[in-house]
Design a protein around this motif. Sequence first.
Motif, PDB file in Angstrom:
ATOM      1  N   LYS A 114       6.342  -5.905  -3.674  1.00  0.00           N
ATOM      2  CA  LYS A 114       6.354  -5.323  -5.011  1.00  0.00           C
ATOM      3  C   LYS A 114       5.402  -6.071  -5.936  1.00  0.00           C
ATOM      4  CE  LYS A 114       9.408  -4.159  -8.898  1.00  0.00           C
ATOM      5  NZ  LYS A 114      10.804  -4.192  -9.403  1.00  0.00           N
ATOM      6  N   ALA A 115       5.482  -7.420  -5.925  1.00  0.00           N
ATOM      7  CA  ALA A 115       4.606  -8.224  -6.790  1.00  0.00           C
ATOM      8  C   ALA A 115       3.143  -8.072  -6.373  1.00  0.00           C
ATOM      9  CB  ALA A 115       5.031  -9.683  -6.740  1.00  0.00           C
ATOM     10  N   LEU A 116       2.910  -8.018  -5.067  1.00  0.00           N
ATOM     11  CA  LEU A 116       1.538  -7.847  -4.581  1.00  0.00           C
ATOM     12  C   LEU A 116       0.975  -6.512  -5.042  1.00  0.00           C
ATOM     13  CD1 LEU A 116      -0.804  -8.909  -2.822  1.00  0.00           C
ATOM     14  CD2 LEU A 116       0.301  -7.807  -0.855  1.00  0.00           C
ATOM     15  N   GLY A 117       1.759  -5.474  -4.918  1.00  0.00           N
ATOM     16  CA  GLY A 117       1.311  -4.163  -5.352  1.00  0.00           C
ATOM     17  C   GLY A 117       1.033  -4.101  -6.840  1.00  0.00           C
ATOM     18  N   LEU A 118       1.879  -4.719  -7.634  1.00  0.00           N
ATOM     19  CA  LEU A 118       1.665  -4.728  -9.085  1.00  0.00           C
ATOM     20  C   LEU A 118       0.375  -5.458  -9.455  1.00  0.00           C
ATOM     21  CD1 LEU A 118       5.311  -5.401 -10.348  1.00  0.00           C
ATOM     22  CD2 LEU A 118       3.979  -3.287 -10.626  1.00  0.00           C
ATOM     23  N   ALA A 119       0.091  -6.576  -8.774  1.00  0.00           N
ATOM     24  CA  ALA A 119      -1.140  -7.325  -9.054  1.00  0.00           C
ATOM     25  C   ALA A 119      -2.366  -6.504  -8.673  1.00  0.00           C
ATOM     26  CB  ALA A 119      -1.117  -8.651  -8.305  1.00  0.00           C
ATOM     27  N   ILE A 120      -2.306  -5.845  -7.519  1.00  0.00           N
ATOM     28  CA  ILE A 120      -3.422  -4.997  -7.090  1.00  0.00           C
ATOM     29  C   ILE A 120      -3.648  -3.871  -8.089  1.00  0.00           C
ATOM     30  CG2 ILE A 120      -4.169  -3.336  -5.340  1.00  0.00           C
ATOM     31  CD1 ILE A 120      -2.653  -5.105  -3.275  1.00  0.00           C
ATOM     32  N   ALA A 154       0.828  -1.215   0.000  1.00  0.00           N
ATOM     33  CA  ALA A 154       0.000   0.000   0.000  1.00  0.00           C
ATOM     34  C   ALA A 154       0.853   1.252   0.000  1.00  0.00           C
ATOM     35  CB  ALA A 154      -0.931  -0.011   1.210  1.00  0.00           C
ATOM     36  N   SER A 155       1.969   1.206   0.720  1.00  0.00           N
ATOM     37  CA  SER A 155       2.853   2.381   0.758  1.00  0.00           C
ATOM     38  C   SER A 155       3.466   2.658  -0.608  1.00  0.00           C
ATOM     39  CB  SER A 155       3.956   2.175   1.794  1.00  0.00           C
ATOM     40  OG  SER A 155       4.891   1.193   1.374  1.00  0.00           O
ATOM     41  N   ARG A 156       3.560   1.641  -1.464  1.00  0.00           N
ATOM     42  CA  ARG A 156       4.082   1.806  -2.815  1.00  0.00           C
ATOM     43  C   ARG A 156       3.018   2.346  -3.769  1.00  0.00           C
ATOM     44  NH1 ARG A 156       8.550  -1.725  -4.285  1.00  0.00           N
ATOM     45  NH2 ARG A 156       9.510  -2.663  -2.442  1.00  0.00           N
ATOM     46  N   LEU A 157       1.764   2.381  -3.312  1.00  0.00           N
ATOM     47  CA  LEU A 157       0.639   2.813  -4.157  1.00  0.00           C
ATOM     48  C   LEU A 157      -0.105   3.946  -3.448  1.00  0.00           C
ATOM     49  CD1 LEU A 157      -0.641  -0.784  -5.026  1.00  0.00           C
ATOM     50  CD2 LEU A 157       0.662   0.723  -6.541  1.00  0.00           C
ATOM     51  N   LYS A 204       3.059  -4.075  15.655  1.00  0.00           N
ATOM     52  CA  LYS A 204       4.420  -3.826  15.180  1.00  0.00           C
ATOM     53  C   LYS A 204       4.496  -3.583  13.668  1.00  0.00           C
ATOM     54  CE  LYS A 204       6.485  -6.568  18.899  1.00  0.00           C
ATOM     55  NZ  LYS A 204       7.404  -7.692  19.244  1.00  0.00           N
ATOM     56  N   ILE A 205       3.357  -3.245  13.047  1.00  0.00           N
ATOM     57  CA  ILE A 205       3.328  -2.957  11.615  1.00  0.00           C
ATOM     58  C   ILE A 205       3.090  -1.463  11.418  1.00  0.00           C
ATOM     59  CG2 ILE A 205       2.082  -3.334   9.441  1.00  0.00           C
ATOM     60  CD1 ILE A 205       1.444  -6.148  10.411  1.00  0.00           C
ATOM     61  N   SER A 206       3.876  -0.851  10.556  1.00  0.00           N
ATOM     62  CA  SER A 206       3.686   0.547  10.219  1.00  0.00           C
ATOM     63  C   SER A 206       2.583   0.657   9.166  1.00  0.00           C
ATOM     64  CB  SER A 206       5.001   1.131   9.673  1.00  0.00           C
ATOM     65  OG  SER A 206       4.821   2.468   9.288  1.00  0.00           O
ATOM     66  N   VAL A 207       1.501   1.320   9.527  1.00  0.00           N
ATOM     67  CA  VAL A 207       0.346   1.434   8.640  1.00  0.00           C
ATOM     68  C   VAL A 207       0.421   2.763   7.887  1.00  0.00           C
ATOM     69  CG1 VAL A 207      -2.173   1.509   8.502  1.00  0.00           C
ATOM     70  CG2 VAL A 207      -1.047   0.049  10.215  1.00  0.00           C
ATOM     71  N   PRO A 208       0.510   2.740   6.558  1.00  0.00           N
ATOM     72  CA  PRO A 208       0.616   3.992   5.796  1.00  0.00           C
ATOM     73  C   PRO A 208      -0.660   4.818   5.854  1.00  0.00           C
ATOM     74  CG  PRO A 208       0.641   2.071   4.338  1.00  0.00           C
ATOM     75  CD  PRO A 208       0.611   1.548   5.723  1.00  0.00           C
ATOM     76  N   GLY A 209      -0.548   6.078   5.475  1.00  0.00           N
ATOM     77  CA  GLY A 209      -1.671   6.996   5.591  1.00  0.00           C
ATOM     78  C   GLY A 209      -2.825   6.708   4.655  1.00  0.00           C
ATOM     79  N   ASN A 210      -2.586   5.945   3.592  1.00  0.00           N
ATOM     80  CA  ASN A 210      -3.671   5.631   2.656  1.00  0.00           C
ATOM     81  C   ASN A 210      -4.423   4.360   3.032  1.00  0.00           C
ATOM     82  OD1 ASN A 210      -1.340   4.117   2.012  1.00  0.00           O
ATOM     83  ND2 ASN A 210      -1.986   3.847  -0.115  1.00  0.00           N
ATOM     84  N   VAL A 211      -4.219   3.888   4.264  1.00  0.00           N
ATOM     85  CA  VAL A 211      -4.891   2.679   4.758  1.00  0.00           C
ATOM     86  C   VAL A 211      -5.819   3.042   5.911  1.00  0.00           C
ATOM     87  CG1 VAL A 211      -4.582   0.439   5.876  1.00  0.00           C
ATOM     88  CG2 VAL A 211      -2.989   1.173   4.084  1.00  0.00           C
ATOM     89  N   LYS A 212      -7.086   2.661   5.777  1.00  0.00           N
ATOM     90  CA  LYS A 212      -8.074   2.856   6.841  1.00  0.00           C
ATOM     91  C   LYS A 212      -8.315   1.511   7.508  1.00  0.00           C
ATOM     92  CE  LYS A 212     -12.691   4.818   7.731  1.00  0.00           C
ATOM     93  NZ  LYS A 212     -12.183   5.848   8.669  1.00  0.00           N
ATOM     94  N   VAL A 213      -8.294   1.495   8.831  1.00  0.00           N
ATOM     95  CA  VAL A 213      -8.376   0.240   9.577  1.00  0.00           C
ATOM     96  C   VAL A 213      -9.681   0.166  10.365  1.00  0.00           C
ATOM     97  CG1 VAL A 213      -7.315  -1.181  11.378  1.00  0.00           C
ATOM     98  CG2 VAL A 213      -5.865   0.100   9.772  1.00  0.00           C
TER      99      VAL A 213
END
Length: 340
Positions: free
Chosen positions: A288-294, A188-191, A207-216
């Motif tokens: 990287k591969a996950l982001g490309l597929a998304i 998500a941070s790559r997108l 212990k996971i850094s959640v980027p700003g474009n993610v709503k939890v």
Amino acid sequence: MERELRLAAFADTPPEWQWIAPQLSQHLPLSWNLVSTLATGRRFRVPGVNLDRARAAIALRTAFKQEHKDAVISIGPNNSCYVEALAQLCRPRVPHLAWGFNFTDLPIGARARWARRFLRSVDQFVVFSTAERRLYSEFFEIPIERFRFVHWGVKAPIAEPRSRTVNQRYVVALGGEARDYATLCEAASRLPSLHFVLIVRPNSLAKISVPGNVKVFVNLPATEAWTLVWYADVAVVPLRNDRTPNGHVTLVGGMHLGKAQVVTDSIGVYDYVSDEQTALLAPAQDAKALGLAIERLVDDDALRCRIGNAAHDFAKANCTEETTVAFVRQRLLELTRQSN
């Protein structure tokens, strides 16, 4: 007409839970007796022992003595162990179908030895991926023939959604068992131009850094959670590694809703999805591969529609409540005929 089948069930569910008993009774005369581990009340803890399950198993043993049962179904592997360790001390034993035999993490040490000892007497195990047949057969030293595979089969999680609460387009991920949200958050941070919605358990993002474009969202009611899946452009099932046999509830639920999904390439999903056909598979722990597929699914309307429709058709043909009812009926008839 077939004689009435007296069935006992053992599960971590409310005492009024009926599972598929009403549907099953339309095809097989049936009496249903549920012993719930939630009905005993928690008083104190003993290390290594689940007292709720122990009390419920003893109650089940009493029920066996008071009235003959033709078969017992345990829901979940831990309950299967307690049925054999405590409830089945009486003789003659009751044919035992272990439903939903699935581990997020295999037991170790004393727990593994305890499980191997008592699970050997279970008559049949039901798993939701073919890979689990060999996995559990080898680990628990039980003949593979006793492990039966059936697709996870249920109704669509919702028939209609509630009102939309996230206005922009977004990608959704739902679930808590054996998930890899660290890799998904990195993707998500790559997108940064895409919005993501995660529906998780309280400890899923520790212990996971959640980027700003993610709503939890945490511990949403089922209808609200699946409403978020309904409106999403793309759903993601990010699994822990390529040996993970989990995620079937979320995966099949999304398929029933016609979602185009990106799924971790893992042994547990091969019975449900084919790459480029009913989902896009992404290598485990590869952000990287996950982001490309998304990104590919989000950007390609035709691909998204084709995969979503194919996934829906597969679930409708293979992952229905009717499939489960027919499978359970056959297993019960097989077990009770063998015991007569």
